[in-house]
Design an enzyme around this catalytic site. Structure first.
Site, PDB file in Angstrom:
ATOM      1  N   CYS C  85       1.145   5.880  -0.260  1.00 16.61           N
ATOM      2  CA  CYS C  85       1.870   6.181  -1.605  1.00 16.61           C
ATOM      3  C   CYS C  85       1.216   7.440  -2.396  1.00 16.61           C
ATOM      4  O   CYS C  85       1.079   8.388  -1.863  1.00 16.61           O
ATOM      5  CB  CYS C  85       1.844   5.070  -2.533  1.00 16.61           C
ATOM      6  SG  CYS C  85       3.107   5.432  -3.976  1.00 16.61           S
ATOM      7  N   HIS C 200       4.432   0.433   0.673  1.00 11.55           N
ATOM      8  CA  HIS C 200       2.938  -0.012   0.637  1.00 11.55           C
ATOM      9  C   HIS C 200       2.910  -1.066   1.611  1.00 11.55           C
ATOM     10  O   HIS C 200       3.165  -2.262   1.383  1.00 11.55           O
ATOM     11  CB  HIS C 200       2.888  -0.673  -0.774  1.00 11.55           C
ATOM     12  CG  HIS C 200       2.713   0.366  -1.859  1.00 11.55           C
ATOM     13  ND1 HIS C 200       1.360   0.626  -2.477  1.00 11.55           N
ATOM     14  CD2 HIS C 200       3.415   1.099  -2.388  1.00 11.55           C
ATOM     15  CE1 HIS C 200       1.468   1.580  -3.466  1.00 11.55           C
ATOM     16  NE2 HIS C 200       2.993   1.828  -3.285  1.00 11.55           N
ATOM     17  N   GLU C 202       0.069  -3.010   2.223  1.00  8.70           N
ATOM     18  CA  GLU C 202      -0.580  -3.988   1.731  1.00  8.70           C
ATOM     19  C   GLU C 202       0.445  -4.997   0.729  1.00  8.70           C
ATOM     20  O   GLU C 202      -0.186  -6.144   0.423  1.00  8.70           O
ATOM     21  CB  GLU C 202      -1.932  -3.493   0.887  1.00  8.70           C
ATOM     22  CG  GLU C 202      -1.466  -2.900  -0.636  1.00  8.70           C
ATOM     23  CD  GLU C 202      -1.015  -1.716  -0.943  1.00  8.70           C
ATOM     24  OE1 GLU C 202      -0.523  -1.034   0.171  1.00  8.70           O
ATOM     25  OE2 GLU C 202      -0.845  -0.952  -1.825  1.00  8.70           O
TER      26      GLU C 202
END
Ligand SMILES: Nc1ncnc2c1ncn2[C@@H]1O[C@H](COP(=O)(O)OP(=O)(O)O)[C@@H](O)[C@H]1O
Ligand SMILES: [Mg+2]
Lengths: 82, 732, 230, 82
Positions: C85, C200, C202
């Site tokens: 990002c 993302h 994660e």
């Protein structure tokens, strides 16, 4: 001496300009039917102390190259202001 | 002819009596800066002078309350050394002036209240009230406010996990933006705002002080200060989430390293409020040198510096030995800091500028000696008439048709147009995201979970402030209960009209009564709140709009908390709770289909509320899907399940009327089994399957059509049709 | 083995990355942007957030942080380096990846799950995936709309690593959430050890959060820190 | 006929300008020590069909009032471009 400049930054033609496109559409929706083109840009006013106008302008050019504009998608123009 | 000069205190909105109190406290006439300070600190907004007497009705003496109302945020104990801090605030007027910045700075303000307590802010919620979206200006305001919340919340790095929204005419000129924040901390990190230790230093952290802020403005521009300053004073404050983010990290490091004695955020009345409160709270005084304050503009007057409401600033009290370390932490996080004062034995707040005394007042008097009013109240005349307008509900209504209309209402349809703009995943705690009844967060490193739901119901509360207000407490409790969390603590934001109107005061008192009663029934402490009066434009008061934020708590958190996307072919649909009692006052049916607002909402029973909520919590541990029934009744709740799970259902034995009845304290359970393990009244009403919402004789609607209508209700109104403004302030 | 997670003022996803790397069994360490030393780092992550408030241009100011020289040097030496990002935006501004970002089509911040299709598996991020694999990853950005003045070169050299797609894996306008050129969601350097990804991974590291698809990518990245790309 | 204008939009004085402040700091960090002031602004280029330059300008003024500028926070100036 303090010198002032306005740096105008524009999106390179051909790259997408979502703000411009959206505003164009909004203007049409508002009844401004004759609008043919809308483009967004930014200005950054910079004042700085330097020994001469030329020296000041050289510095502002360096600022643009380094930080203020992104050569991948933008062009810039520098104008001295009174 | 010369017009007599209006006395300064009158121009500042104070009464002659209030002025006399100041003269008594000081034993002399106040200096200009002093008068400006009292005027803001004793304003309704800061002093709660019209509401304080009534707010005493709320209780918060439960053993799990660590900090009750009065501090920057309420704090409750989650066990094993974990605490939660919560707080709600309004930013209504600034949002009407400039929606993006007004809403953005509202977010900034509430976050400071949370990290002032030592907590890391972990989530935000945003209850909203705007005028109907067919008006372009209302769309402009709504769009601006939502992007302001997004712009600030996302960039400051705190996820927004939900909220609620209503649209009604009376909010067109007076929109409401409330923001609630939650923080999590370990007990040893808790800090309070009471200064101690003579000789300790007051350090101002964060943004430079500029001419932002409205309070006290008129006197500061009066002859004794510089003429023409008003011109320079902006009417809007610009939020800087980046500065706030750095401020959060810097403050959390200060707490971690035990470097602060006390800390206070700067809100209304800026430095004057923060210095007097932090000193007054600790029974101390302070000596402040305004020459030390870091300024955005060089030519500010002492009064302007004192009263400036520049955002993103904090005032920390530290021991002299720690000063260097504190300044080093500030430098590391790239924020400005200046030591502006020293704690004295008191009791006075003494302020100098360029060697001259500009203020010398008892620090505690600004907060503690504010007048209190018990304003007259009277039951407003509209009620009898409204109660007589009984909702007319046909027996043979076509549920498919009605549902088509209701799902197209922007307060019923998909709200993801709002929460898609908010980061709602940051920190990897979001177990139940917005789009469900309550949002559920895990606390990493534990088995604990906390859930929050914010709820209001302006129109029903207009019809019966006491019953309506009690019901929003129960609704929020049920919303968190269906995630598995038991109601644990509550904050409220009381948005009302002009308190000098007896009818408004009556609404307020009734509402407080209803909220307080419901909280007692559930044994939920009210740990904080906010009052926003004078929401009145052109003589019209807003609908009474208390909003509550309920914190729920579970330990352990359910392993698979119920979700709305879990309905599968052949599962059984249950209705849990008492039978419907013909509750249509302010129902979606009556408002939207009949275009009527009348009748009286049904009463609720405290014992029943307790039982139903407890049943929901129990069932949340073993049921794939639970959904509470609220706006639009059973039909809308069932439709939401079908839309979100993408599967139809067949419902039997429920009449068309009953489908849209909004009798509270009922919820839906969807299970694999053919029995439901609860002692609460429950009945099987149908089966999941197919691709229609089939209500038998009452009607039918295809899931595809329902989905289409529901998805476009809000986003369709906002898409392309919001043409008033597209400019964007600096953000994301 | 340690992965350096770079923190700029305004970064906010650093703890999330650390959490996900930890779940995947990798050690990581936060490195402040004023530091200049990355000695011993086997991998580098530039996490998401709003470095310097995203003021001026997203990533523009962060690019000059003191740590950037060390990042550039290690990246040139082949150390696996990913930007998520805002980290992707910084890598572009720093010239470690081609292209740049503009506002989303629609001018709205988007926080929502998206699907991406794996386009190449020769990068440090996608080496554990297979071509055509569809992953569900959350997107969270205002300026996620990728542009480049030499887009043909990027395409022809196979730098595109992930594209937005629909749940079935097909790529069309309706599955492009932000108007990104050619639906590009991730791009790799010519050397394939530097990768920028807009969604993302994660945020998709545990089932309880809705998806664990991101682990395929993070595990591939971690494997790359132990065993260089062949 | 098509007429083109550039609308320059500036933030009202006194308002804080976090972008300007942050960029100012960044320029100082980059070694441009003499910079004394940085302020951000926006430009919107609009082209439109109209019967005369005056008619076109009147329309652009209306666009500014209605949509392009935020009167609470900004001032604008309109300039015709060739
Ligand atoms: N203003 C808002 N901001 C963010 N999320 C919102 C907002 N309004 C509604 N939502 C979300 O939409 C969902 C439905 O809201 P609502 O119908 O008010 O829930 P309920 O009726 O269960 O209280 C909730 O998850 C809520 O958090
Ligand atoms: Mg609900």
């Amino acid at each position: 001496m303090t010198y002032s400049f306005v740096v105008s930054i524009a999106r390179k033609p051909g790259l997408s300009d979502p703000e411009g496109t959206t505003t164009h559409k909004a203007l049409n929706d508002l009844g401004f039917a004759g609008v043919t083109h809308v483009a967004f840009g930014r200005t950054i006013s910079v004042s700085l102390d330097a020994v001469s106008l030329d020296a000041a302008r050289t510095q502002v050019e360096a600022m643009c190259e380094k930080l203020l504009a992104n050569p991948v998608m933008e062009t810039y123009a520098i104008e001295a202001t009174p | 002819m010369t017009t007599p000069r209006v006395p300064d205190h009158i121009r500042l909105g104070m009464t002659d009596d209030e002025y006399q109190i100041i003269v008594e406290i000081l034993g002399r006439e106040p200096l200009d800066a002093e008068l400006a300070m009292y005027s803001v600190m004793w304003s309704e907004h800061c002093s709660y002078k019209s509401s304080r007497t009534h707010l005493a009705r709320f209780t918060s003496d439960q053993p799990w309350v660590v900090v009750g109302p009065g501090e920057n945020a309420g704090v409750v104990d989650l066990g094993d050394g974990w605490l939660a801090a919560l707080r709600i605030e309004s930013h209504n007027h600034p949002t009407y002036v400039e929606p993006y910045q007004g809403a953005a700075t509202g977010v900034g303000g509430i976050l400071r209240d949370i990290f002032t307590m030592g907590a890391r802010p972990v989530a935000l919620w945003d209850p909203l009230r705007f005028g109907p979206l067919d008006e372009p200006h209302n769309r402009y305001l709504f769009e601006g406010a939502v992007s302001g919340i997004a712009g600030y919340g996302n960039a400051v790095g705190v996820p927004t996990l939900g909220g609620e929204v209503e649209f009604a005419d009376r909010f067109s000129k007076n929109p409401l933006v409330n923001v609630m924040a939650l923080g999590i901390l370990k007990r040893e990190q808790l800090v309070l705002s009471a200064a101690s230790g003579e000789g300790n230093l007051a350090i101002l952290l964060g943004n430079a002080t500029g001419r932002d802020g409205i309070g006290g403005a008129s006197i500061l521009a009066s002859a004794s200060f510089e003429e023409g300053d008003e011109e320079k004073r902006p009417s809007v404050q610009v939020g800087d989430p980046f500065e706030e983010k750095k401020l959060i990290e810097a403050c959390l490091e200060l707490y971690d390293r035990g470097l602060v004695v006390a800390i206070q955020d700067l809100g209304a009345a800026g430095i004057s409020c923060a210095t007097s409160e932090i000193a007054g709270n600790g029974g101390m005084g302070m000596e402040v040198d305004l020459d030390k304050v870091h300024l955005r503009e060089g030519d500010m007057t002492p009064g302007e510096i004192l009263m400036s409401e520049s955002q993103e600033r904090m005032l920390a009290v530290v021991t002299p030995e720690n000063e260097a370390d504190v300044l080093a932490v500030a430098r590391k996080w790239e924020i400005d800091a200046s030591t502006i004062g020293v704690i004295t034995r008191g009791p006075d707040l003494v302020v100098y500028s360029k060697g001259e005394l500009v203020c010398e007042v008892p620090a505690a008097s600004l907060a503690d000696d504010a007048p209190r009013y018990d304003r007259p109240s009277q039951r407003p005349g509209y009620l009898d008439e409204a109660w007589a307008e009984e909702p007319q509900i046909p027996i043979g209504l076509d549920a498919g048709d009605v549902l088509r209309t209701l799902l197209d209402d922007p307060a019923i349809g998909d709200r993801s147009w709002i929460f898609r703009q908010y980061d709602h995943m940051l920190f990897l705690n979001t177990v139940i995201a917005p789009g469900h009844d309550g949002s559920l967060l895990r606390i990493k490193g534990t088995k604990k979970g906390v859930a929050v739901s914010t709820d209001g119901d302006s129109l029903r509360i207009y019809l019966d402030p006491r019953r309506g207000s009690a019901r929003i407490v129960f609704e929020s409790a049920l919303n968190v209960a269906v995630t598995g969390a038991a109601p644990y603590a509550l904050v409220d934001n009381l948005n009302f009209g002009n308190p000098e109107v007896p009818g408004v005061m009556w609404q307020f008192i009734e509402s407080v009564e209803g909220l307080a009663w419901a909280c007692e029934e559930l044994d939920v402490p009210v740990v904080g709140g906010n009052v926003s009066f004078y929401n009145q434009t052109d003589g019209v008061d807003i609908y009474p709009s208390p909003v509550v934020g309920m914190l729920g708590f579970c330990d352990p958190m359910p392993e698979h908390p119920p979700r709305l996307d879990r309905a599968r072919e052949d599962m059984t649909v249950w209705l849990v709770g008492e039978d419907a009692r013909h509750d249509f006052a302010a129902s979606a049916y009556d408002r939207i289909i009949n275009n009527n607002l009348g009748g009286r909402p049904v009463d609720v029973d405290g014992g029943e509320a307790r039982r139903v909520i407890a049943a929901a919590v129990m069932l949340a541990y073993e049921t794939p899907l639970l959904h509470d029934i609220s706006i639009g009744g059973l039909a809308v709740a069932l439709a939401e399940i079908s839309i979100i799970s993408g599967v139809g259902m067949t419902i039997e034995g429920v009449s068309g009327r009953e489908l849209f009845d909004e009798t509270p304290l009922r919820f839906i359970a969807v299970t694999h089994a053919d029995r439901l393990d609860t002692d609460e009244p429950h009945r099987r009403i149908g089966t999941i399957g197919g691709n229609t919402l089939d209500f038998g004789e009452a009607g039918v609607l295809s899931v595809a059509e329902a989905t289409d209508i529901w998805r476009n209700a809000l986003s369709g109104r906002m898409a392309g049709r919001s043409t008033e403004s597209t400019q964007r302030s600096p953000d994301a | 083995m340690t992965i350096a997670v770079i923190v700029y003022p305004g970064t906010n996803c650093e703890h999330d990355i650390v959490h996900a790397l930890d779940l995947a069994g990798a050690d990581s360490e936060l490195v402040w942007h004023r530091d200049t030393d990355l000695a011993g780092a086997d991998g580098i992550v530039l996490p998401g957030g709003f470095a310097h408030g995203d003021y001026l241009r997203t990533g523009a100011i962060a690019r000059f942080s003191p740590i950037m020289e060390a990042i550039a040097q290690l990246a040139h030496e082949g150390v696996p380096t990913i930007g998520v990002c805002n980290g992707f935006q910084i890598l572009c501004e720093a010239g470690l990846l081609p292209g740049a970002f503009v506002a989303n089509r629609g001018l709205k911040f988007i926080c929502a799950p998206t699907h991406v299709r794996v386009e190449s598996i020769d990068s440090v991020l996608t080496r554990g995936a297979y071509i055509g694999q569809v992953l569900r990853l959350p997107l969270n950005s205002y300026e996620g709309n990728y542009v480049a003045d030499d887009i043909n070169k990027i395409e022809s050299e196979g730098d595109v690593t992930l594209r937005y797609c629909n749940a079935g894996g097909s790529i069309d306008v309706s599955a492009n959430p932000n108007g990104s050129t050619n639906s590009i969601a991730a791009v790799a350097s010519t050397s394939r050890n530097v990768v920028g990804i807009m969604p993302h991974p994660e945020r998709a590291c545990e089932e309880i959060l809705g998806s664990s698809d991101g682990m395929v990518l993070l595990e591939g990245f971690i494997a790359s820190t132990e065993m260089p790309l062949s």
